[in-house]
Design a protein around this motif. Structure first.
Motif, PDB file in Angstrom:
ATOM      1  N   ARG A  51     134.061  29.100   6.401  1.00  0.00           N
ATOM      2  CA  ARG A  51     135.521  29.415   6.414  1.00  0.00           C
ATOM      3  C   ARG A  51     135.534  31.001   6.569  1.00  0.00           C
ATOM      4  O   ARG A  51     136.401  31.643   6.301  1.00  0.00           O
ATOM      5  N   ASN A  52     134.357  31.563   6.760  1.00  0.00           N
ATOM      6  CA  ASN A  52     134.286  33.030   6.922  1.00  0.00           C
ATOM      7  C   ASN A  52     133.123  33.258   8.028  1.00  0.00           C
ATOM      8  O   ASN A  52     132.362  32.589   8.434  1.00  0.00           O
ATOM      9  N   GLU A 108     142.448  39.516  14.389  1.00  0.00           N
ATOM     10  CA  GLU A 108     143.902  39.503  13.789  1.00  0.00           C
ATOM     11  C   GLU A 108     144.277  38.179  13.277  1.00  0.00           C
ATOM     12  O   GLU A 108     144.377  37.142  14.216  1.00  0.00           O
ATOM     13  N   THR A 109     144.339  37.558  11.975  1.00  0.00           N
ATOM     14  CA  THR A 109     144.726  36.557  11.806  1.00  0.00           C
ATOM     15  C   THR A 109     146.284  36.053  11.971  1.00  0.00           C
ATOM     16  O   THR A 109     147.055  37.050  12.379  1.00  0.00           O
ATOM     17  N   HIS A 110     146.534  34.969  11.787  1.00  0.00           N
ATOM     18  CA  HIS A 110     148.127  34.639  12.163  1.00  0.00           C
ATOM     19  C   HIS A 110     149.121  35.216  10.714  1.00  0.00           C
ATOM     20  O   HIS A 110     148.646  35.109   9.585  1.00  0.00           O
ATOM     21  N   LYS A 111     150.088  35.741  11.319  1.00  0.00           N
ATOM     22  CA  LYS A 111     151.157  36.389  10.518  1.00  0.00           C
ATOM     23  C   LYS A 111     152.512  36.150  11.123  1.00  0.00           C
ATOM     24  O   LYS A 111     152.500  35.990  12.341  1.00  0.00           O
ATOM     25  N   ALA A 112     153.479  36.207  10.160  1.00  0.00           N
ATOM     26  CA  ALA A 112     155.046  35.911  10.656  1.00  0.00           C
ATOM     27  C   ALA A 112     155.734  36.780   9.417  1.00  0.00           C
ATOM     28  O   ALA A 112     155.467  36.651   8.304  1.00  0.00           O
ATOM     29  N   HIS A 133     138.651  29.970  16.922  1.00  0.00           N
ATOM     30  CA  HIS A 133     138.934  31.171  17.602  1.00  0.00           C
ATOM     31  C   HIS A 133     138.707  32.332  16.954  1.00  0.00           C
ATOM     32  O   HIS A 133     138.128  33.315  17.836  1.00  0.00           O
ATOM     33  N   VAL A 134     138.894  32.500  15.755  1.00  0.00           N
ATOM     34  CA  VAL A 134     138.816  33.520  14.960  1.00  0.00           C
ATOM     35  C   VAL A 134     139.138  34.846  15.866  1.00  0.00           C
ATOM     36  O   VAL A 134     138.290  35.899  15.968  1.00  0.00           O
ATOM     37  N   GLU A 154     142.279  31.066   5.321  1.00  0.00           N
ATOM     38  CA  GLU A 154     143.356  30.344   5.891  1.00  0.00           C
ATOM     39  C   GLU A 154     143.614  30.188   7.355  1.00  0.00           C
ATOM     40  O   GLU A 154     143.902  29.122   7.943  1.00  0.00           O
ATOM     41  N   ASP A 155     143.193  31.422   7.877  1.00  0.00           N
ATOM     42  CA  ASP A 155     142.952  31.164   9.320  1.00  0.00           C
ATOM     43  C   ASP A 155     141.941  30.184   9.851  1.00  0.00           C
ATOM     44  O   ASP A 155     142.240  29.575  11.197  1.00  0.00           O
TER      45      ASP A 155
END
Lengths: 769, 155
Positions: A692-693, A199-203, A195-196, A283-284
């Protein structure tokens, strides 16, 4: 409906000022309190037993507060099939799977400590191709599949790698092929994509000493995060609060619950602290949902006049290491397996297969891009076989009002024909253009359809509070990830309440304060949340009339409301302003009447059913949204580069709540489709993700995006709010097959997989010669 | 523990004197030290453009610049574009054309476009494509962004 005031007009986005000034708060922009930073230790093998994890050195590293491994925290989680732990326990199933997590006083200290964790693996034979994984002698990835908790609409096969086998048996497939004059059979392949979101996944999570868990998350559904954490951690829902921010792109990857629970035990050790994790780009790419790869075999029977009589579809999906969400994509692709066509006899087998590749999961389209790639390519081949116009074959077999889907559901409110003809006309269908300088030109069309893939009881709700001055707050649980929810929902509220949009406030959700919403996925929010908001507005209106009737001593049926005041139809001078009604709530004698005004509305589908386990027959669709894509391409035979000369995209929105935002969304989906059609493919080497980038995984940017001609068709959805249906995912679906059909038209070669990279196109042309 | 160096610079027109950690990126410095969180992090390796700011008027990926390099320079971030609550005309054009969806790439996109307009007050499509090709927008608002930039240029 011609007297609509707000719905159907272009008003500026509710989030516009914040987003152009940098004031919009995304999760990482929020100050939350004293912070600890978390980093993951990730597996270096794709399939292996964890023999030993040594965290001693990491724990002693300066700044480190806690190190957690799967053994400490074996809780399971999952949306449909509970097959995941937050951290690998005993064995790892994909390369990059988190095996431990470190929390420290700085990101640097956490990153350093991760390097000090020693993990020893005993590598196991892996499964990297679902066609191998489905075989009886394949290495088993989930030995406990038979013991996993699962929603009983999915059919795993314990003792194998099959996480779900979904079947469609419609009509009589043998008879269908008997009626056919011709039969075509082809294999197709669609690779994984990512999907890229930028904003990457964050929590972040916080545990308060009174046992309350607060979660900040980029998740598309705060309510599902709350639900899954409550179950996994055995915490009652009122003790979990999930707070959303603006989301920097979702596209499905932030659906369900993913990383939020990873940090809870650490938070419990340090009450009051905020434990935050921010995925880096790599990581995303490798650690979050990818689009499942699809290997499919499609067999179509058709008459000599182009009528399709039978369709047999076998789909083998690369579910990846965990399929807690992916099993439902496989189901959705199954029950929609005739695409936009009415085919009387269908046999479909859709298999979700565990592999040791990255986790498969929801992506814009939810299986439709992958599944309809085969359909739309094969229709093209059918036309070629009969020497018929592919548009004519589509029109002849395309769904119309009263047609049935693969699951036997009758579709209403359809004008697929119009969608097709609009794009065909736009690109000059039927007129052959010749390229310059030896370049080759071709045109292609593809159709599309999608319904939201959601449980039959997936609910929405809304609360509308009318302030003392007649302005309003709309409270919903839907998230804003760019799709324009805040604006569209405000417009629906405005229309129903007769209050201008700029007098309506709406915010992103917080589960402690906003009412329930299942998920912001499946292009469903405009319809489902929109309906609940319309109902809440009607409820508030009812209260306004009731108070006014008491105040003015005029029966309700003799009153009218114009957005500013309620007045008597008989004598317009007998009136009360909305301000007086909302604020005073009292008669001239000082006696109170009622109020404050709080409207409530909810929605749960009543037109959906379970599907028969053997035949897949039933009603899985809340609504069906059709559309089409038309493309003209020019190919340089020397390089294989495909240039898009014309790109036309149509979608049947039912009613565009905000035409400008609908168009932008249509463009966005079309561009994502274009990007996957020409560039995107996640590459694996024995489970190791290679690109991965953004340099190795290229997505479309300015240079690659031509002008798009867009058409918003409006065939009203009978039960949608003001006739609207959702369109967020759909524009993506037809793009890859339309481009491939155009390239095929230009070169006279078939393409059974995408992306159509220069190399692939060049090789196809070379092989032809 | 870390080495720090005193740096002098202007940010959005104001003079500042701060300590910057050696080895820390300008992106981190802008977000964590200056608390200007409008500048976004998307990849931290200079591929996505979300962190674009103007350094002495030139667009840079702030994730590829060290904080200490800010010494003696002028920094303009998204927060510095609107003055006294008045939007810059480019910001207004982004609103008028709905030239964003999620908005995460928008600050970087606007800064890169601002810089383009300063170099070239009337860019055509291909000049816009070239100047902004380092800024990724996954929501795919490229067509609207082109329109917004041209519209803003014509005013």
């Amino acid at each position: 409906m011609s007297d609509l005031k707000t719905v159907g007009t272009t008003v500026p986005r509710k989030d516009a000022m914040e987003k152009v000034t940098g004031a919009a708060e995304f999760i990482e922009d929020r100050y939350m309190g004293p912070m600890l930073y978390a980093k993951m230790k990730k597996s270096t093998v794709a399939h292996g037993k964890i023999v030993r994890i040594d965290t001693d050195k990491a724990e002693k590293h300066p700044g480190v507060k806690a190190v957690l491994t799967g053994k400490d925290y074996p809780n399971m989680i999952g949306l449909y099939l509970i097959d995941r732990t937050f951290l690998a326990v005993d064995k790892v199933r994909f390369w990059g799977e988190p095996v431990a997590v470190v929390a420290a006083t700085s990101e640097k200290a956490a990153a350093e400590a991760v390097e000090l964790i020693e993990v020893e693996y005993e590598e196991l034979p892996g499964v990297f191709d679902p066609r191998e994984g489905i075989k009886p002698d394949a290495p088993i990835i989930h030995e406990n599949l038979g013991n996993y908790e699962i929603v009983p609409i999915f059919y795993p096969k314990p003792g194998t790698n099959i996480a779900n086998h979904f079947k469609i048996r419609k009509g009589d497939i043998e008879e269908g092929f008997d009626q056919a004059d011709h039969v075509l059979e082809k294999e197709y392949y669609v690779p994984q994509m990512q999907h890229v979101p930028i904003e990457t996944h964050k929590a972040a999570v916080q545990w308060s000493p009174d046992g309350k868990l607060t979660v900040w998350s980029t998740a598309q559904s705060p309510n599902v995060v709350r639900q899954l954490l409550a179950k996994s951690l055995d915490i009652p829902m009122h003790k979990i609060r999930v707070i959303s921010s603006y989301i920097g792109g979702g596209f499905g990857c932030k659906a369900g619950a993913s990383i939020e629970g990873l940090l809870v035990p650490i938070a419990q050790k340090y009450p009051g602290h905020i434990i935050r994790i921010v995925f880096d780009r790599e990581e995303d790419m490798q650690g979050t949902f990818t689009r499942q790869a699809l290997f499919s075999k499609l067999r179509t029977g058709f008459t000599k006049d182009g009528r399709i009589t039978a369709l047999q579809y076998e789909m083998i999906w690369d579910g990846g290491a965990y399929t807690e969400y992916g099993v439902n994509i496989v189901r959705a692709a199954g029950y929609s397996s005739t695409g936009a066509y009415d085919i009387p006899n269908v046999k479909t087998d859709s298999y979700c297969v565990y592999t040791n590749n990255s986790i498969g999961g929801p992506v814009r389209g939810f299986g439709m891009c992958e599944m309809q790639w085969g359909i739309e390519r094969q229709i093209e081949e059918v036309a070629k076989h009969l020497n018929m116009d592919p548009l004519e074959v589509r029109l002849k077999n395309g769904m119309k009002r009263g047609s049935t889907t693969a699951s036997g559901q009758v579709v209403h409110d359809v004008d697929y024909e119009k969608c097709l003809k609009l794009v065909a006309d736009k690109i000059g269908w039927g007129k052959q253009e010749s390229g310059k300088d030896g370049k080759l030109r071709g045109k292609g069309i593809a159709g599309l359809v999608k319904c939201p893939a959601q449980p039959s009881n997936a609910a929405s709700s809304a609360i509308i509070r009318i302030n003392e001055d007649g302005t309003a707050h709309v409270m919903v649980g839907a998230t804003e990830m760019g799709q324009g929810m805040l604006t569209a929902i405000s417009q629906i509220a405005s229309e129903a309440l007769h209050i201008p949009v700029d007098k309506i406030d709406i915010k992103v959700p917080d589960t402690d304060f906003t009412p329930y919403e299942w998920q912001s996925v499946g292009s469903r929010i405009t319809y489902t949340c929109g309906t609940s908001v319309k109902r809440a507005a009607e409820d508030a209106l009812g209260q306004i009339y009731c108070i006014a009737a008491n105040l003015l001593e005029v029966p309700q049926e003799d009153l009218s409301y114009d957005g500013k005041k309620v007045y008597s139809n008989k004598d317009p001078n007998i009136k009360a302003t909305i301000r007086e009604i909302a604020d005073s709530c009292k008669k001239c004698t000082g006696e109170g009447i009622a109020g404050p005004i709080i409207g409530r509305g909810s929605f749960v589908p009543t037109n959906m059913t379970n599907l028969d386990p053997e035949t897949g027959q039933g009603n899985p669709g809340l609504f069906y949204c059709f559309g089409a894509t038309g493309v003209e391409v020019e190919i340089d035979p020397e390089t294989g580069v495909v240039e898009i000369l014309q790109l036309a995209s149509s979608i049947d929105a039912g009613k565009a709540i905000n035409p400008q935002l609908a168009t932008v969304q249509l463009h966005g989906g079309t561009i994502m489709g274009l990007s996957t059609a020409l560039y995107e493919e996640v590459r694996f080497d024995k489970g190791i993700m290679l690109n991965r980038n953004f340099t190795d995984y290229k997505i479309a940017t300015f240079d690659n995006v031509p002008h798009i001609d867009s058409f918003i068709v409006e065939t009203p959805e009978t039960n949608g709010p003001y006739g609207a249906r959702g369109i967020g995912e759909q524009p993506m679906i037809g793009v890859a097959p339309a481009i491939a059909n155009a390239v095929s038209d230009a070169l006279g070669v078939e393409f059974n997989s995408f992306p159509l990279t220069p190399e692939k196109v060049w090789r196809a042309l070379k092989d032809k010669k | 523990m870390s080495d720090k160096i005193k740096i002098k610079f202007t940010v959005n027109g104001d003079s500042e004197e701060r300590e910057a950690v050696v080895g820390e990126t300008l992106l981190k410095f802008i977000r964590d030290e200056l608390n200007l969180t409008g500048t976004k992090s998307g990849c931290e390796i200079g591929e996505c453009g979300a962190c674009t700011v103007l350094l002495d008027g030139k667009p840079v990926n702030s994730c590829l610049v060290l904080a200490v390099e800010l010494d003696g320079k002028e920094l303009l971030t998204i927060e510095g574009l609107s003055k006294n609550g008045e939007l810059d005309r480019l910001q207004q054009a982004f609103i008028d054309h709905a030239a964003f969806q999620c908005g995460y790439c928008t600050p970087g996109m606007i800064m890169a476009a601002r810089s383009l307009l300063e170099r070239n007050p009337n860019p055509n499509d291909s000049e816009i494509n070239k100047a902004l090709s380092g800024n990724l927008c996954r929501c795919g608002a490229y067509q609207e962004i082109r329109d917004a930039v041209k519209d803003s240029a014509s005013k």
